[in-house]
Structure formats: C-alpha cells, structure tokens
Design a protein around this motif. Structure first.
Motif, mmCIF file in Angstrom:
data_model
loop_
_atom_site.group_PDB
_atom_site.id
_atom_site.type_symbol
_atom_site.label_atom_id
_atom_site.label_comp_id
_atom_site.label_asym_id
_atom_site.label_seq_id
_atom_site.Cartn_x
_atom_site.Cartn_y
_atom_site.Cartn_z
ATOM 1 N N MET A 1 43.631 41.917 39.106
ATOM 2 C CA MET A 1 42.391 42.730 39.433
ATOM 3 C C MET A 1 41.443 41.928 40.563
ATOM 4 O O MET A 1 41.502 40.673 40.361
ATOM 5 C CB MET A 1 41.537 42.985 38.248
ATOM 6 N N CYS B 1 37.973 40.457 42.006
ATOM 7 C CA CYS B 1 36.967 39.865 41.033
ATOM 8 C C CYS B 1 35.563 40.249 41.635
ATOM 9 O O CYS B 1 35.348 40.094 42.786
ATOM 10 C CB CYS B 1 37.225 38.378 41.486
ATOM 11 N N THR C 1 42.298 49.346 31.152
ATOM 12 C CA THR C 1 43.073 48.831 32.255
ATOM 13 C C THR C 1 44.237 49.403 32.291
ATOM 14 O O THR C 1 44.651 49.618 31.363
ATOM 15 C CB THR C 1 43.201 47.147 31.867
ATOM 16 N N THR D 1 34.851 48.351 35.004
ATOM 17 C CA THR D 1 34.325 47.077 35.128
ATOM 18 C C THR D 1 33.063 47.061 34.046
ATOM 19 O O THR D 1 32.689 48.045 33.552
ATOM 20 C CB THR D 1 33.766 46.553 36.308
ATOM 21 N N GLN E 1 47.118 49.109 29.214
ATOM 22 C CA GLN E 1 47.050 47.603 28.884
ATOM 23 C C GLN E 1 46.486 47.869 27.321
ATOM 24 O O GLN E 1 45.003 47.939 27.359
ATOM 25 C CB GLN E 1 46.307 46.615 29.755
ATOM 26 N N CYS F 1 37.244 43.397 33.701
ATOM 27 C CA CYS F 1 37.599 44.572 33.315
ATOM 28 C C CYS F 1 36.951 44.705 31.757
ATOM 29 O O CYS F 1 37.309 43.816 30.984
ATOM 30 C CB CYS F 1 39.011 44.725 33.251
ATOM 31 N N ASN G 1 41.189 39.392 35.249
ATOM 32 C CA ASN G 1 41.051 40.452 34.497
ATOM 33 C C ASN G 1 39.737 40.402 33.840
ATOM 34 O O ASN G 1 39.666 41.284 32.789
ATOM 35 C CB ASN G 1 41.992 41.023 33.962
ATOM 36 N N CYS H 1 41.048 49.345 36.363
ATOM 37 C CA CYS H 1 40.182 49.477 35.252
ATOM 38 C C CYS H 1 38.813 49.556 35.478
ATOM 39 O O CYS H 1 38.185 50.029 36.631
ATOM 40 C CB CYS H 1 40.135 47.963 34.838
ATOM 41 N N SER I 1 42.502 45.143 23.972
ATOM 42 C CA SER I 1 41.897 45.816 25.300
ATOM 43 C C SER I 1 41.343 47.227 25.024
ATOM 44 O O SER I 1 42.182 48.032 24.463
ATOM 45 C CB SER I 1 42.937 45.907 26.482
ATOM 46 N N ASN J 1 37.502 49.718 39.553
ATOM 47 C CA ASN J 1 38.170 48.481 40.268
ATOM 48 C C ASN J 1 39.785 48.622 40.349
ATOM 49 O O ASN J 1 40.270 48.825 39.155
ATOM 50 C CB ASN J 1 37.647 47.310 39.323
ATOM 51 N N ASP J 2 40.218 48.233 41.283
ATOM 52 C CA ASP J 2 41.661 48.314 41.479
ATOM 53 C C ASP J 2 42.249 47.198 42.543
ATOM 54 O O ASP J 2 41.568 46.814 43.287
ATOM 55 C CB ASP J 2 42.064 49.920 41.655
ATOM 56 N N ASN K 1 47.062 48.049 39.784
ATOM 57 C CA ASN K 1 46.170 47.744 38.752
ATOM 58 C C ASN K 1 44.870 48.178 38.972
ATOM 59 O O ASN K 1 44.070 48.048 39.939
ATOM 60 C CB ASN K 1 46.430 46.462 38.674
#
Length: 203
Positions: free
Chosen positions: A1, A3, A70, A90, A54, A66, A63, A88, A188, A96-97, A86
């Motif tokens: 992911m 940051c 996710t 945040t 996930q 996240c 990650n 998720c 998760s 976020n990808d 990928n």
C-alpha cells in the motif's frame, strides 16, 4: 500500500496492539519459520484471479495506513503476467491503492511469485526473487494463506468478507503448518465481516 500519515490516536492504538502481539509471541516461544514455507502442490493462476478480501495479516509497514476493507485484485495483463491492485480505506476514511505486477517463479506449482510495485524500495524490479508464496488454499479457492520465504509476512485472503469457525480453524492450522505463529496475525476489519483487530490465536 502507499504510505500516508495516520492520525496519532490510531497510530498509538495499532502500535499498542502490535506490541502486545510481539509479547505474546515471545511468551509462546517465537514465531518465524526456520525453513522456507512449502507452496501448495498446484495453484491454478487463472482460478486465483479476481478480488480477495484481507481478513487477517501480520502487520507490515506498508499497510499500517489501512483501517479497513483491504483488498487485492488480480488480473492478467497484456504480457501474460498478473496485474496487482491493492486497495483499502485509511484511518482518515479516504481510499488508498497501489498497482503492481506479479510474475511466476515456479513453473512446477505456480504458487511462488515475485510481486513488484514501481517506486517502492526493494520491490520496484519487475523480475526478482520470490516474495509471495501461496501455502494453503480453502475448498474451491474460498480462502488462501500467503507468506514469503522468510515467513515474516502473512496474509489470510478470502473471496467472501467473512469465514465461518470451521474455516478459521483450518486457517490457523495452515499457519502453524507453514511454521508461523497465529498470534502474529491480526484480524483485518472488513465491512460486513470482522470489525475488531485482535490476534488470530485468540479470535
């Protein structure tokens, strides 16, 4: 992911959980694999394509941003490799990808791959050593356990947003069979599934 900065309260909460997991691992006697985890005998990559949720993972620096939902999405790219996306939500409730590419390093089983992400240190080469091993699969590819040769990462992926207790029992057994400690895995949060972040060994 990719940051992004997490809110301080969320960072502190997650750091506390990670510290607790580390302490439980120490008390339990350690948790890293002494040998490279064994891949599944055969992975049908085309059947593996699609979206995975996930449901648990060993926390990784990339990650921590996240908070929930996710996902990993795999598809074939024009070169015949696996396109990886990928994503998720945040802690700031924003999407976020990151996108990358997976190439097979194991023509015999198809279950050992190198996943690369452009611009990510140590992961920006298209071809490289194996860093993604599928070590267990649920019935009809309903869930998958993924780790790396060191056994320091781990991801429980599933097609659905939740697994039943029998499936979770199989997942935990597969983690142990891979030479890992289920206490290192944190659940998760997923919309419609798990909402708490707890060590998998006490779930």
């Amino acid at each position: 992911m990719t940051c992004r900065r997490m809110p301080r309260s969320s960072t502190s909460r997650l750091a506390g959980i990670v510290s607790a997991v580390a302490m439980m691992t120490f008390v339990a006697g350690g948790a890293t694999a002494s040998a490279a985890p064994t891949p599944v005998p055969r992975l049908d990559l085309d059947r593996y394509l699609g979206t995975w949720h996930q449901l648990a993972a060993i926390p990784q620096y990339f990650n921590l941003v996240c908070a929930r939902d996710t996902q990993a999405n795999y598809s074939r790219d024009p070169q015949g490799n696996i396109a990886v996306r990928n994503s998720c939500t945040t802690w700031a409730n924003t999407p976020n990808d990151i996108t990358g590419t997976a190439t097979s390093n194991d023509p015999e089983t198809g279950a050992q791959l190198h996943v690369s992400f452009p611009g990510v240190p140590t992961q920006d080469r298209l071809n490289g050593p194996t860093n993604y091993i599928v070590t267990a699969l649920g019935p009809e590819y309903s869930w998958a356990l993924v780790t790396d040769p060191s056994g320091l990462s781990g991801f429980v992926l599933a097609r659905a947003v939740a697994l039943d207790n029998a499936d979770w029992q199989q997942v935990r057994a597969s983690i142990v069979a891979a030479g890992q400690n289920p206490c290192l895995y944190l659940t998760s949060p997923v919309t419609g599934g798990e909402s708490a972040i707890v060590p998998l060994c006490i779930r």
